[in-house]
Design an enzyme around this catalytic site. Structure first.
Site, PDB file in Angstrom:
ATOM      1  CG  HIS A 264       1.132   7.118   2.890  1.00  0.00           C
ATOM      2  ND1 HIS A 264       1.997   7.369   3.938  1.00  0.00           N
ATOM      3  CD2 HIS A 264       0.204   6.262   3.375  1.00  0.00           C
ATOM      4  CE1 HIS A 264       1.602   6.679   5.001  1.00  0.00           C
ATOM      5  NE2 HIS A 264       0.533   6.005   4.688  1.00  0.00           N
TER       6      HIS A 264
ATOM      7  CD  GLU B 269      -3.698   5.659   4.470  1.00  0.00           C
ATOM      8  OE1 GLU B 269      -2.597   5.095   4.414  1.00  0.00           O
ATOM      9  OE2 GLU B 269      -4.343   5.793   5.513  1.00  0.00           O
TER      10      GLU B 269
ATOM     11  CD  GLN C 118      -2.373   1.436   2.740  1.00  0.00           C
ATOM     12  OE1 GLN C 118      -1.973   2.348   3.427  1.00  0.00           O
ATOM     13  NE2 GLN C 118      -3.296   0.586   3.156  1.00  0.00           N
TER      14      GLN C 118
ATOM     15  CD  GLN D 111      -2.883   1.564   9.126  1.00  0.00           C
ATOM     16  OE1 GLN D 111      -2.171   2.159   8.361  1.00  0.00           O
ATOM     17  NE2 GLN D 111      -3.925   2.131   9.701  1.00  0.00           N
TER      18      GLN D 111
ATOM     19  CG  ASP E 130       2.057   3.942   8.132  1.00  0.00           C
ATOM     20  OD1 ASP E 130       2.488   4.999   7.686  1.00  0.00           O
ATOM     21  OD2 ASP E 130       0.846   3.708   8.225  1.00  0.00           O
TER      22      ASP E 130
ATOM     23  CD  GLU F 198      -5.023   1.911   6.088  1.00  0.00           C
ATOM     24  OE1 GLU F 198      -4.854   0.689   5.998  1.00  0.00           O
ATOM     25  OE2 GLU F 198      -4.162   2.741   5.779  1.00  0.00           O
TER      26      GLU F 198
ATOM     27  CB  SER G  40      -0.327  -0.083   6.377  1.00  0.00           C
ATOM     28  OG  SER G  40       0.266   0.093   7.664  1.00  0.00           O
TER      29      SER G  40
END
Lengths: 141, 764
Positions: free
Chosen positions: B156, B183, B154, B309, B348, B234, B375
């Site tokens: 950003h 995201e 995933q 997450q 993250d 999420e 994430s």
């Protein structure tokens, strides 16, 4: 009574398109770009249906995920509940929002009576018990 | 009797300066914390953690983890009511923790068996079991227990200006690199709608199937989802203590209700939790990080969310300040997948400023695989990351691609070529501009678009500023523009592929297939733990790279091969031809001039290779050697050696041919040696092994010294100052390829050949 779905029926879009109908009875294959341009596909046609959520719940049970299935079942009851009602109940469930147990029980009654949301209502009633026990109705600033 | 030995001189030194060196390293920007369980700084265990236990009476939980049902807080109540399967619990709780721990790392025990047992285990029991495992065992167990077979990632997509053009371009870029989910979030809260539209359009460029979320205030996020722009959420956080939960303004029931609401709207959802959140919020009850997170995870399974997450998330940096912190983050991810939750496994928020710690942090996840390894990964530059910089950001994306290649481990990303990126970024800004024009939201200029397509980050763009964006965003919201309007606008303006791609993502919600555990879309198909389950049972099972996937994954840019080396040399061949001529003069014999120094050149020298690794033309290098020898009154003779390309033997053979008995051996890449005829091959007079940093003045002094040895002197050896640069991996592939070209040209027993060198004036 129809046979319960299993993991072999998943994904529905590929394995069981025969079961898939939108809110207005359209099939997946009807949801084309051409149809959208012609004004024949609205956002309402692209919403999930209570049936689809119940089908996914059956698949989740078959996959050994009973809690996920129960969430899908509760969700199937919320599909037709308007957005403002949902956000209102969510707000009420936050700590200190409900003044007492009866506020939550009223919300449960609304879900059960108006929207036939039996499992969701039971869930809110459970919350009412817990909130009372843990003192979550006290006023917060 | 007294020892009469003299007292040593007093040494007045108050610091070893190495500590000062260490002070300057990025590592020392990290601050570490003392382990202190009472203050909440304990990773795996605390005296306040309860012992695992479960008493059941009349089908009801009488006590759990040492707490009587009457004393349950709301988290205990939720776990007892919704997570624990009491029929399994008797069996699961009776198995000793070390035995279950061994099952977790036993490849012969199927995942499904362990998942079933977890349904009957309390938070303290789950924590106790994973505490038995060391870091390697945790990573292995994670690889075995993660829900989906195929790993993913995933990213950003945000920027410091909330610029929708850049969001569209960067979303398209992230999709091209292979992120399964992107995201976004905003610098300015009211820009949420603009961000959502821009990313939704950008993510529809190139291919379809990347899921998208816009992290904002709960109610607004749900509304944006209802308008069709986003496909997952999420940011539904849960906490491991009652006080932290209440302080977070929620309860397990309110969050469960919100989760159900997302499902009822056909939107994929996972919760967020992670070590350190209770510590940061000040309500940790002196419990260990792992125990509190185990509570969060049981809660989530009870809520019926498909995934989590976790792995620290915003608490990862504080978790990494305590001993065992990184191991704890891996352990809590393991508990998540053991509970059969999809796991977006953290990696993250940046937990360290040390690049070594970053690489070490990511590696176990990369080789174990994860539903979503990060994430998320900052697909944009660190300063554009509106979630705060990630562990890895746009700056390090290629490092990640190379790690995938190094370990042949699928981290979900794929290298993309420069031309393709420019095309995708251009298409994305054109598409969002068309949507804005069509919906009367704005009319970006060609300059704005061009600046965004080229920009690495928002500091380089001349585009929308946050205030401009707020008008666009508020218009989208106020006019009730939804995804149908955007799809129609795309189609009308000729972006039919993108319109279809976006429609395909929205259509996912009709069946809800992507609401099942660990669902992502690959090649136009929903894959999840249902139809792509991880069934690892040892070597040869579980996820393996296909040849097709491997070919794409390893295709990083700028790789060297033999052809590339020869092409690059070919560019220098012409220039060298103007500066130097090598003329073969027949078989070389042993000289008899006592002042003769032989320069033994390698087979490819000036034939296929024309520069040293230091970039010096071989004509200049020969000129330097020859003038060095002559400056001491000696006579150089150049001989091409054809039986070897090895530096030592080049040197020794040259020495044996030289009248003085002293010779120089030099390879085409510039590695050289001074040798003497009676010495052992690897016992030379001087070695110049660091070709990349050997300069022309070094070669000249090399010639001078060779001449000095020939005259019987003892010159000061030439020292090429090095900090190890020449051993950098930048040279290794090139060296091996050049050397292979040299060795291919050797022939056993081939006789040395005199070479007449003619240097033009330009070379001298």
């Amino acid at each position: 009574m129809s046979k319960k779905l299993t993991t072999r029926d998943y994904p529905l879009a590929e394995k069981r398109p025969d079961l898939v109908r939108t809110r207005h009875g359209k099939k997946l294959e009807d949801l084309t770009l051409d149809a959208l341009e012609a004004g024949d596909v609205a956002l309402e046609d692209l919403r999930i249906t209570p049936e689809a959520l119940r089908q996914q719940a059956e698949i989740a049970v078959a996959a050994g995920r009973p809690t996920l299935a129960r969430n899908f079942e509760r969700a199937s009851e919320l599909v037709d509940v308007p957005q403002d009602v949902i956000l209102g109940i969510y707000e009420l469930l936050r700590p200190g929002r409900a003044k007492g147990k009866s506020d939550l029980l009223d919300a449960a009654k609304l879900l059960r009576g108006t929207y036939k949301a039996e499992q969701m209502a039971a869930f809110i009633e459970e919350a009412a018990e817990v909130y009372e026990r843990r003192g979550l109705f006290s006023k917060r600033f | 009797m007294q020892d009469k030995s003299p007292t040593p001189p007093q040494i007045k030194v108050n610091r070893w300066r190495r500590f000062a060196d260490w002070d300057e390293r990025p590592l020392r920007l990290d601050r570490f914390a003392v382990e202190d369980a009472a203050a909440g700084f304990a990773a795996f265990s605390s005296p306040s953690d309860p012992k695992p236990g479960l008493e059941i009476e009349n089908g009801k939980v009488k006590s759990m983890d040492g707490i009587a049902a009457a004393d349950f807080d709301m988290i205990d109540l939720f776990i007892a009511n919704h997570h624990l399967d009491l029929e399994i619990a008797r069996e699961a709780m009776a198995i000793p923790s070390p035995e279950i721990a061994r099952m977790l790392v036993d490849m012969n025990v199927p995942r499904t068996k362990l998942v079933r047992l977890a349904h009957g285990m309390t938070p303290a029991k789950l924590a106790e079991v994973v505490t038995e495992l060391n870091a390697l065992e945790i990573a292995f167990a994670y690889s075995k227990m993660r829900a989906r077979h195929t790993p993913g990632n995933q990213g950003h997509v945000t920027n410091a200006k909330d610029d929708p053009l850049q969001l569209a371009a960067d979303a398209a870029t992230a999709v091209a690199f292979g992120f399964d989910e992107v995201e976004t979030t905003m610098r300015v809260a009211r820009n949420a709608w603009s961000n959502a539209v821009a990313c939704a359009v950008g993510a529809a460029v190139g291919r379809w199937g990347t899921l998208f979320q816009c992290s904002s205030e709960e109610a607004e996020e749900l509304q944006i989802g209802m308008a069709g722009f986003t496909s997952y959420a999420e940011t539904v956080s849960v906490y491991g203590t009652e006080r932290a939960f209440i302080d977070g303004d929620d309860t397990p029931w309110s969050k469960a209700f919100l989760s159900t609401a997302y499902a009822s709207r056909g939107i994929k959802m996972r919760c967020t939790s992670g070590a350190g959140s209770e510590l940061l919020m000040g309500f940790h009850e002196s419990k260990s990080l792992l125990y509190l997170e185990a509570r969060c995870l049981c809660l989530q399974r009870g809520m019926g969310v498909q995934g989590t997450q976790n792995g620290g998330i915003d608490g990862a940096p504080v978790t990494c300040t305590v001993p065992g912190g990184m191991r704890e983050l891996m352990a809590e991810n393991l508990v998540a997948v053991w509970l059969d939750l999809e796991c977006a496994s953290g990696n993250d928020a940046a937990a360290t400023e040390s690049e070594i710690r970053v690489g070490a942090k990511i590696l176990p996840y990369l080789i174990a695989g994860s539903d979503l390894i990060c994430s998320g990964f900052g697909s944009i530059l660190a300063y554009d990351n509106s979630f705060n910089p990630s562990l890895m950001n746009g700056e390090e994306l290629e490092d990640f691609l190379v790690l995938q290649r190094d370990f042949e481990a699928d981290g979900g990303l794929t290298p993309v070529g420069e031309t393709e990126i420019i095309e995708l970024r251009s298409r994305a800004v054109q598409a969002i501009a068309a949507v804005f024009e069509e919906l009367d939201l704005g009319k970006p200029t060609a300059d704005m678009m061009a600046s965004v397509v080229a920009a690495s980050g928002s500091e380089e763009t001349q585009s929308y500023l946050p205030r401009d964006v707020s008008f666009i965003s508020e218009a989208i919201k106020a006019r009730g523009i939804n995804v149908i309007d955007v799809i129609r606008a795309l189609a009308k303006r000729g972006y039919r592929t993108e319109a279809q791609n976006l429609l395909n993502v929205v259509k996912l919600r009709v069946t809800g297939d992507y609401l099942q555990t660990s669902a992502i879309v690959r090649n136009g198909h929903v894959i999840s733990a249902v139809n792509d389950p991880n069934e690892y049972l040892g070597p040869g099972t579980g996820y393996r790279l296909s040849k097709e996937r491997r070919d794409k994954m390893v295709a990083i840019r700028d790789v060297l091969d033999r052809d590339e080396v020869l092409r690059s040399e070919g560019r220098h061949a012409k220039a060298e031809a103007r500066l130097i001529q090598y003329r073969a003069m027949g078989e070389a014999a042993v000289g008899n001039d006592p002042k003769e120094v032989v320069i033994g050149i390698s087979p490819a020298f000036g034939v296929k290779i024309f520069r040293t690794l230091g970039g010096h033309p071989l004509s200049s290098v020969l000129d330097a050697l020859i003038s060095g020898i002559r400056s001491k009154g000696c006579t150089p003779r150049v001989v091409r050696l054809k039986h070897t390309a090895d530096t030592s033997f080049l040197g020794l053979s040259a020495a044996r041919l030289a009248g003085s008995g002293v010779g120089i051996g030099i390879q085409a890449k510039g590695t050289s040696v001074i040798h003497q005829r009676d010495r052992l091959p690897h016992h030379n007079l001087e070695l110049f092994s660091n070709a990349p940093i050997t300069r022309l003045d070094h070669y000249r002094r090399l010639g001078e010294n060779a001449a000095a040895y020939a005259l019987g002197d003892h010159p000061e050896p030439v020292v090429v100052p090095t900090k190890g640069e020449a051993m950098g991996s930048r040279f290794h592939a090139q060296v091996a390829l050049i050397y292979a070209i040299e060795t291919e040209m050797t022939a056993d027993g081939a006789t040395p050949e005199n070479v007449e060198i003619r240097l033009t004036e330009a070379a001298q």
